[in-house]
Scaffold this active site. Structure first.
Site, PDB file in Angstrom:
ATOM      1  N   GLY A  23       0.843  -1.193   0.000  1.00 27.57           N
ATOM      2  CA  GLY A  23       0.000   0.000   0.000  1.00 27.57           C
ATOM      3  C   GLY A  23       0.872   1.234   0.000  1.00 27.57           C
ATOM      4  O   GLY A  23       2.104   1.142  -0.083  1.00 27.57           O
ATOM      5  N   PHE A  25       1.688   3.081   2.351  1.00 29.03           N
ATOM      6  CA  PHE A  25       2.543   3.277   3.512  1.00 29.03           C
ATOM      7  C   PHE A  25       3.405   2.082   3.886  1.00 29.03           C
ATOM      8  O   PHE A  25       4.141   2.128   4.855  1.00 29.03           O
ATOM      9  CB  PHE A  25       1.709   3.735   4.709  1.00 29.03           C
ATOM     10  CG  PHE A  25       1.182   5.118   4.520  1.00 29.03           C
ATOM     11  CD1 PHE A  25       1.883   6.213   5.000  1.00 29.03           C
ATOM     12  CD2 PHE A  25       0.014   5.325   3.817  1.00 29.03           C
ATOM     13  CE1 PHE A  25       1.413   7.493   4.789  1.00 29.03           C
ATOM     14  CE2 PHE A  25      -0.459   6.613   3.601  1.00 29.03           C
ATOM     15  CZ  PHE A  25       0.245   7.707   4.077  1.00 29.03           C
ATOM     16  N   GLU A 101      -4.336 -10.276  12.233  1.00 31.66           N
ATOM     17  CA  GLU A 101      -4.789 -11.606  11.845  1.00 31.66           C
ATOM     18  C   GLU A 101      -4.806 -11.704  10.322  1.00 31.66           C
ATOM     19  O   GLU A 101      -5.021 -10.725   9.623  1.00 31.66           O
ATOM     20  CB  GLU A 101      -6.162 -11.927  12.447  1.00 31.66           C
ATOM     21  CG  GLU A 101      -7.280 -11.014  12.039  1.00 31.66           C
ATOM     22  CD  GLU A 101      -8.619 -11.413  12.645  1.00 31.66           C
ATOM     23  OE1 GLU A 101      -8.774 -12.564  13.065  1.00 31.66           O
ATOM     24  OE2 GLU A 101      -9.515 -10.554  12.688  1.00 31.66           O
ATOM     25  N   ASP A 147     -13.138   5.310   4.461  1.00 34.46           N
ATOM     26  CA  ASP A 147     -12.591   4.631   3.283  1.00 34.46           C
ATOM     27  C   ASP A 147     -13.224   3.252   3.091  1.00 34.46           C
ATOM     28  O   ASP A 147     -12.532   2.270   2.884  1.00 34.46           O
ATOM     29  CB  ASP A 147     -11.064   4.530   3.416  1.00 34.46           C
ATOM     30  CG  ASP A 147     -10.368   4.346   2.063  1.00 34.46           C
ATOM     31  OD1 ASP A 147     -11.050   4.489   1.021  1.00 34.46           O
ATOM     32  OD2 ASP A 147      -9.169   4.052   2.056  1.00 34.46           O
TER      33      ASP A 147
HETATM   34  P1  ATP Z   1      -3.182   2.030   1.632  1.00 26.49           P
HETATM   35  O1  ATP Z   1      -2.490   1.563   2.865  1.00 26.49           O
HETATM   36  O2  ATP Z   1      -2.310   2.873   0.789  1.00 26.49           O
HETATM   37  O3  ATP Z   1      -4.524   2.638   1.883  1.00 26.49           O
HETATM   38  P2  ATP Z   1      -3.908  -0.735   0.836  1.00 26.49           P
HETATM   39  O4  ATP Z   1      -5.149  -0.832   1.641  1.00 26.49           O
HETATM   40  O5  ATP Z   1      -3.932  -1.374  -0.504  1.00 26.49           O
HETATM   41  O6  ATP Z   1      -3.447   0.770   0.653  1.00 26.49           O
HETATM   42  P3  ATP Z   1      -2.388  -2.254   2.782  1.00 26.49           P
HETATM   43  O7  ATP Z   1      -3.355  -2.128   3.879  1.00 26.49           O
HETATM   44  O8  ATP Z   1      -0.966  -1.941   3.060  1.00 26.49           O
HETATM   45  O9  ATP Z   1      -2.678  -1.331   1.564  1.00 26.49           O
HETATM   46  O10 ATP Z   1      -2.488  -3.713   2.187  1.00 26.49           O
HETATM   47  C1  ATP Z   1      -1.851  -4.096   1.005  1.00 26.49           C
HETATM   48  C2  ATP Z   1      -2.370  -5.456   0.559  1.00 26.49           C
HETATM   49  O11 ATP Z   1      -1.919  -6.483   1.442  1.00 26.49           O
HETATM   50  C3  ATP Z   1      -3.883  -5.570   0.582  1.00 26.49           C
HETATM   51  O12 ATP Z   1      -4.448  -5.085  -0.575  1.00 26.49           O
HETATM   52  C4  ATP Z   1      -4.094  -7.071   0.774  1.00 26.49           C
HETATM   53  O13 ATP Z   1      -4.022  -7.724  -0.473  1.00 26.49           O
HETATM   54  C5  ATP Z   1      -2.923  -7.460   1.635  1.00 26.49           C
HETATM   55  N1  ATP Z   1      -3.308  -7.525   3.055  1.00 26.49           N
HETATM   56  C6  ATP Z   1      -3.345  -6.510   3.941  1.00 26.49           C
HETATM   57  N2  ATP Z   1      -3.727  -6.909   5.156  1.00 26.49           N
HETATM   58  C7  ATP Z   1      -3.956  -8.241   5.070  1.00 26.49           C
HETATM   59  C8  ATP Z   1      -4.409  -9.258   6.006  1.00 26.49           C
HETATM   60  N3  ATP Z   1      -4.693  -8.976   7.278  1.00 26.49           N
HETATM   61  N4  ATP Z   1      -4.546 -10.508   5.543  1.00 26.49           N
HETATM   62  C9  ATP Z   1      -4.272 -10.797   4.254  1.00 26.49           C
HETATM   63  N5  ATP Z   1      -3.865  -9.905   3.337  1.00 26.49           N
HETATM   64  C10 ATP Z   1      -3.699  -8.631   3.722  1.00 26.49           C
END
Ligand code: ATP
Length: 289
Positions: A23, A25, A101, A147
């Site tokens: 993502g 960050f 988790e 969001d």
């Molecule tokens: P941003 O943080 O910029 O809003 P985002 O939501 O895509 O963007 P992250 O929250 O960093 O970014 O997550 C990136 C990706 O990692 C997600 O799109 C998902 O595919 C995976 N991911 C995040 N959290 C989990 C989790 N708890 N279990 C499984 N996959 C996850």
């Protein structure tokens, strides 16, 4: 930091596996948390981007990123709901990580797109109901998520989704929080959020409407091919997203209520829950395909 010590995890007790995604960050990895020698937990580990090498990142920016990281961790720590991703802990050493988790089936959008022929309407309605439950919980805690979108929902198993990404959410003691400048998900946002940066539980209701539209459309993005600045014009001309093919009429009527221009005319999450529960139960009992 004011995170309780009990939630701090030692780097040595984490095993990293493959990268799940990234993502704005940071990167997210699949991992194992060795809580004790015999207690292993499947986790997702979000490592905050190390921007140290980036000359363009000044100290106030770094500070903001840190603040955002701790805010997200602290917010997650305070929630306890079956359809909200749980924080397992944080790991603080040369990098910062959020340990949460693991949602084994990843992002809802991709899951819906990949299983378009296997997922029945009843399951889509179940996801809407579960998200509604999570939102009703947040509403009761006076949290505005800001969001709500299918990209921020993760699939735990075929019959369980969970809301993730609290990076943008803020605790509010009043009903209104004025957002600061950041990259905004315009196509999901209520008109008062776009025009006046006003975010409330009722603007979350608008976003929830867009998100259940995405679910009923098997992960299609809203307002495809339309530029962000044109979306608000459409909304003000009273245009709304069309009914997705598999969407029951009663549910589409609820979406339209979520997209009332005047936020005070929108239902709240507990009202929505009664209606969606009713629709879901009807479908489940009739076994409508
Ligand atoms: P941003 O943080 O910029 O809003 P985002 O939501 O895509 O963007 P992250 O929250 O960093 O970014 O997550 C990136 C990706 O990692 C997600 O799109 C998902 O595919 C995976 N991911 C995040 N959290 C989990 C989790 N708890 N279990 C499984 N996959 C996850």
């Amino acid at each position: 930091s004011d995170l309780s010590k009990s939630n701090q995890i030692q780097r040595e007790s984490l095993v990293f596996h493959e990268k799940l995604g990234s993502g704005q960050f940071g990167d997210v990895f699949r991992g194992t948390y060795k809580k004790t020698a015999s207690h292993l937990i499947d986790v997702a580990i979000k490592i905050l981007k190390n921007k140290e090498d980036n000359v363009e990142t000044n100290s106030s920016e770094k500070n903001m990123i840190l603040k955002r990281f701790f805010r997200e961790a602290k917010i997650m720590q305070n929630f306890d709901h079956p359809h909200i991703i749980k924080l397992v802990g944080v790991c603080i050493d040369d990098t910062l990580s959020i340990v949460m988790e693991l949602a084994k089936f990843g992002q809802l959008r991709t899951y819906l797109q990949n299983n378009i022929n296997q997922i029945e309407t009843t399951i889509l309605l179940l996801y809407c109901l579960q998200l509604n439950g999570a939102m009703e919980y947040l509403e009761s805690k006076k949290f505005v998520h800001r969001d709500i979108a299918a990209r921020n929902i993760l699939v735990f198993n075929h019959e369980c989704i969970k809301l993730a990404d609290f990076g943008l959410s803020r605790e509010i003691d009043e009903n209104v929080y004025l957002a600061s400048k950041c990259k905004l998900p315009i196509k999901w946002m209520a008109p008062e959020s776009i025009n006046f940066r006003k975010f409330t539980s009722l603007s979350d209701v608008w976003m929830f409407g867009i998100c259940i539209w995405e679910i009923m459309s098997f992960g299609e993005k809203p307002f495809q091919g339309i530029k962000n600045p044109d979306v608000i014009k459409l909304i003000e001309e009273k245009q709304r997203l069309d009914k997705p093919e598999k969407c029951p009429n009663e549910l589409y009527k609820l979406m339209l209520q979520c997209w009332e221009y005047d936020s005070s005319k929108r239902p709240n999450f507990s009202q929505l829950k009664n209606s969606i529960d009713f629709i879901y139960t009807q479908y489940k009992d009739k076994k409508v395909p």
